[in-house]
Enzyme design. Structure first.
Site, PDB file in Angstrom:
ATOM      1  N   GLY A 209      62.490  24.578  -5.398  1.00 55.49           N
ATOM      2  CA  GLY A 209      62.535  23.732  -6.443  1.00 55.49           C
ATOM      3  C   GLY A 209      61.246  22.943  -6.376  1.00 55.49           C
ATOM      4  O   GLY A 209      60.210  23.408  -5.938  1.00 55.49           O
ATOM      5  N   SER A 210      61.513  21.644  -6.870  1.00 57.20           N
ATOM      6  CA  SER A 210      59.978  20.798  -6.870  1.00 57.20           C
ATOM      7  C   SER A 210      59.617  20.271  -5.655  1.00 57.20           C
ATOM      8  O   SER A 210      60.312  20.264  -4.735  1.00 57.20           O
ATOM      9  CB  SER A 210      60.657  19.567  -7.929  1.00 57.20           C
ATOM     10  OG  SER A 210      61.448  18.713  -7.137  1.00 57.20           O
ATOM     11  N   GLU A 231      60.468  26.543  -0.399  1.00 56.60           N
ATOM     12  CA  GLU A 231      59.638  27.184  -1.391  1.00 56.60           C
ATOM     13  C   GLU A 231      59.445  26.331  -2.797  1.00 56.60           C
ATOM     14  O   GLU A 231      60.457  26.292  -3.507  1.00 56.60           O
ATOM     15  CB  GLU A 231      60.568  28.658  -1.571  1.00 56.60           C
ATOM     16  CG  GLU A 231      59.663  29.342  -2.747  1.00 56.60           C
ATOM     17  CD  GLU A 231      58.397  29.497  -2.698  1.00 56.60           C
ATOM     18  OE1 GLU A 231      57.616  29.269  -3.543  1.00 56.60           O
ATOM     19  OE2 GLU A 231      57.975  30.174  -1.487  1.00 56.60           O
ATOM     20  N   CYS A 265      57.462  29.644 -10.502  1.00 58.09           N
ATOM     21  CA  CYS A 265      56.673  28.947  -9.597  1.00 58.09           C
ATOM     22  C   CYS A 265      55.448  29.456  -9.397  1.00 58.09           C
ATOM     23  O   CYS A 265      54.411  29.007  -9.168  1.00 58.09           O
ATOM     24  CB  CYS A 265      57.320  28.710  -8.206  1.00 58.09           C
ATOM     25  SG  CYS A 265      57.861  30.433  -7.461  1.00 58.09           S
TER      26      CYS A 265
END
Length: 473
Positions: A209-210, A231, A265
Site C-alpha cells: 500500500g501507501s 511493498e 506501484c
C-alpha cells in the site's frame, strides 16, 4: 457492512460484513490451530494442494478476471492477466515446495557436522491494496502455504468481493484436504490492519500500500519484534538516451503510464530524455495519448478505464494543479472526462518541482530534459522511493552503467523494457521508502520461514570453537 461499488458506473458489486474484534480473534485462533497441523504436512504435499488450487483458478479465470475489472476498473485483458499471475505464482510455489533448501557448512571442529534448515513461521498476516485485488495476495499466500504457514488476509475495503471470491475457491480445495482454515479473510478498513500489526500471534505481516500505511505497520510490528514485509509506493523513472529505439521506448511508456489507469506501484511516473530526442518523443507521446479514450473497461478495445474512486480523481486534479503552480508545462490532458474517467496527462517538468518527488496514483507522467546519462541517473535516484526503473539505449556501456552500483538505486532496473509488468520468477520489491520487502520469486520464500543453524557432534570429545580451552578438571 462494506458495500462495494464499481467505479465503472457506480453499480453495486456486492456486500460483506465488517469483521468484529471477537470474530478477528477467532479467525487468528483457528489459523494458529490449523498451523499446528499444516506445518506437519510434508512440503511437497503442501505443493500438491496449491497445484489443485491453480487448476481450480484456471477453471474460473474468465469469471475472476471480469470480477476484477468490474470491482477495480482495470481493462479486461489486465483483469485476466492478474488472474494469470495467480496461476503463475501457484505453479511457481508447487516447484518451490521441493526446493526449500538449507546449506551445509564445514565445521572447524573434528567430527562435527554443521548445517542450516528452515522452519515455518506461523500465521502470516497479508494486507493488500485495491489495484491488484487477487495477485498480490497470491504472491504471499501460496509461497507462505508451501513454507508451512497459514494466512490471514485483510483486503482493501475497495475490493472485498474479489477477495471473497478468490478465497472461496482456494478454501474449497483446502477444505477437501482437511485444512478449512488455511486461508481466511477479515474485512474492514484501517482498524483491521492495526489489529494484525499489533498481534503477537502473527509473526510476519506483509503489507502492500501507501508509504504512510507501511510506515505505520512497520513501526508497530517492529515494536513487538515481529517481521514485516513492506511493498509500498513507487515513483518510477524511465531514461531514454539519444541512441534508443524510440518506438520501443514509446510503447513502453504509453503502457507504463496508462496501464491500470496509472494505478500500479510500477506505473511510469517520470521520463528523462536526452535533449536531442526530447521534442520528437514528446510529440509521439502526445499523438499516442490522443488515440486513447477513457471508457468502459469491460469493452474490447478500451485501453483506459476509470480511476478507482472520487478520492483518486481528486488526487489527480490536485497533482496537476500543483505541478502547474510549481512551473510545470501541461503538454496534454489534465481533464476529467466524466465521473471517475480522466485523460492521460503529460507535464514538462524540472527537478526543482516538489510534486515530482511524490507518487500520484493516476495516469500522469512528467517529462525532463537531461544532458547525459549521469544526470538522468542522478535525477532518477533523487526521489524517496526506489521501486522500478528502466533505461532505453542501444549502447552496452550505457546499459551496464545503469545496472551497476553507480546506476539505478531501485529494486528493479530494466534495459529496453518499461517499469511496469514484472514477472513472478524474480523477486519483486524496492528500496528506500518503497519498504525493502521482496515478494514472489527468487529466494523471497525465506521471509516466510525462520532459519535455524544446527551442529551435530558425532565424536567422543567436546572441542570448543575458536580453540577455546575450558575445563574444571
Amino acid at each position: 457492512m462494506l458495500v462495494s461499488l464499481s467505479p465503472i458506473d457506480g453499480s453495486e458489486v456486492g456486500k460483506v460484513n465488517v469483521t468484529t474484534k471477537s470474530e478477528y480473534d477467532d479467525v487468528v485462533r483457528r489459523s494458529h490451530a490449523t498451523f499446528e497441523c499444516w506445518r506437519m504436512h510434508p512440503a511437497p504435499k503442501r505443493g500438491e494442494l496449491i497445484r489443485e488450487i491453480a487448476d481450480k483458478v484456471r477453471e474460473h479465470k474468465e469469471e475472476l478476471g471480469l470480477l476484477i475489472t468490474t470491482e477495480m476498473g482495470k481493462i479486461r485483458s489486465e483483469g485476466l492477466g492478474e488472474v494469470q499471475e495467480v496461476i503463475d505464482i501457484a505453479d511457481f510455489a508447487v516447484g518451490l515446495s521441493r526446493q526449500l533448501y538449507g546449506k551445509t557448512m564445514h565445521s572447524e571442529r573434528p567430527q562435527h557436522r554443521m548445517y542450516e534448515q528452515w522452519h515455518p513461521l506461523g500465521p502470516v498476516g497479508v494486507i493488500t491494496a485495491f489495484n491488484f485485488p487477487m495477485a498480490v495476495w497470491a504472491w504471499n499466500a501460496f509461497i507462505a502455504a508451501v513454507c508451512g504457514d497459514t494466512v490471514v488476509w485483510k483486503p482493501s475495503e475497495l475490493t472485498p468481493i474479489s477477495a471473497q471470491r478468490l478465497n472461496e475457491i482456494c478454501s474449497e480445495v483446502a477444505t477437501r484436504h482437511g485444512f478449512s482454515d488455511l486461508f481466511q479473510v477479515v474485512y474492514g478498513e484501517a482498524e483491521i490492519g492495526k489489529w494484525i500489526a499489533q498481534d503477537h500471534r502473527i509473526p510476519l505481516v506483509s503489507a502492500t500500500g501507501s508509504i504512510p500505511m507501511g510506515r505505520s505497520v512497520g513501526e508497530v510490528v517492529a515494536k513487538r519484534f515481529g517481521k514485516s514485509l513492506l511493498e509500498l509506493g513507487g515513483n518510477n523513472g524511465v531514461i531514454i538516451l539519444k541512441d534508443a529505439d524510440l518506438n520501443l521506448a514509446l510503447n513502453s511508456v504509453v503502457f507504463g503510464v496508462v496501464g491500470t489507469a496509472g494505478q500500479r506501484c510500477t506505473s511510469t511516473r517520470r521520463v528523462f530524455l536526452e535533449n536531442e530526442v526530447f521534442d520528437q518523443f514528446a510529440k509521439k507521446l502526445i499523438e499516442s495519448f490522443q488515440k486513447i479514450h477513457p471508457g468502459d473497461p469491460r469493452r474490447d478495445g478500451t485501453l483506459l478505464g476509470p480511476l478507482v474512486s472520487k478520492r483518486a480523481v481528486d488526487s489527480y486534479k490536485a497533482a496537476i494543479e500543483r505541478a502547474i503552480k510549481e512551473g510545470g508545462e501541461l503538454l496534454y490532458g489534465g481533464e476529467v472526462f466524466k465521473d471517475f474517467y480522466v485523460k492521460p496527462t503529460i507535464i514538462k517538468a524540472d527537478s526543482s518541482m516538489s510534486i515530482v518527488k511524490e507518487e500520484t496514483f493516476a495516469p500522469i507522467v512528467y517529462l525532463f530534459k537531461v544532458q547525459s546519462i549521469s544526470e538522468a541517473i542522478e535525477l532518477n535516484n533523487s526521489v524517496p522511493q526506489g521501486l522500478s526503473s528502466s533505461c532505453f539505449t542501444t549502447n552496452i556501456l550505457s546499459a551496464e552503467r545503469f545496472l551497476s552500483h553507480q546506476g539505478s538505486d531501485c529494486g528493479i532496473a530494466n534495459i529496453n523494457i518499461g517499469t511496469s509488468g514484472a514477472e513472478i520468477g524474480g523477486a519483486f520489491g524496492g528500496e528506500k521508502e518503497t519498504g525493502g520487502g521482496r515478494e514472489a520469486g527468487s529466494d523471497s520464500w525465506k521471509q516466510y520461514m525462520r532459519r535455524q543453524t544446527n551442529t551435530i557432534n558425532y565424536s567422543k570429545e567436546l572441542p570448543l570453537a575458536q580453540g577455546v580451552k575450558f575445563s574444571v578438571d
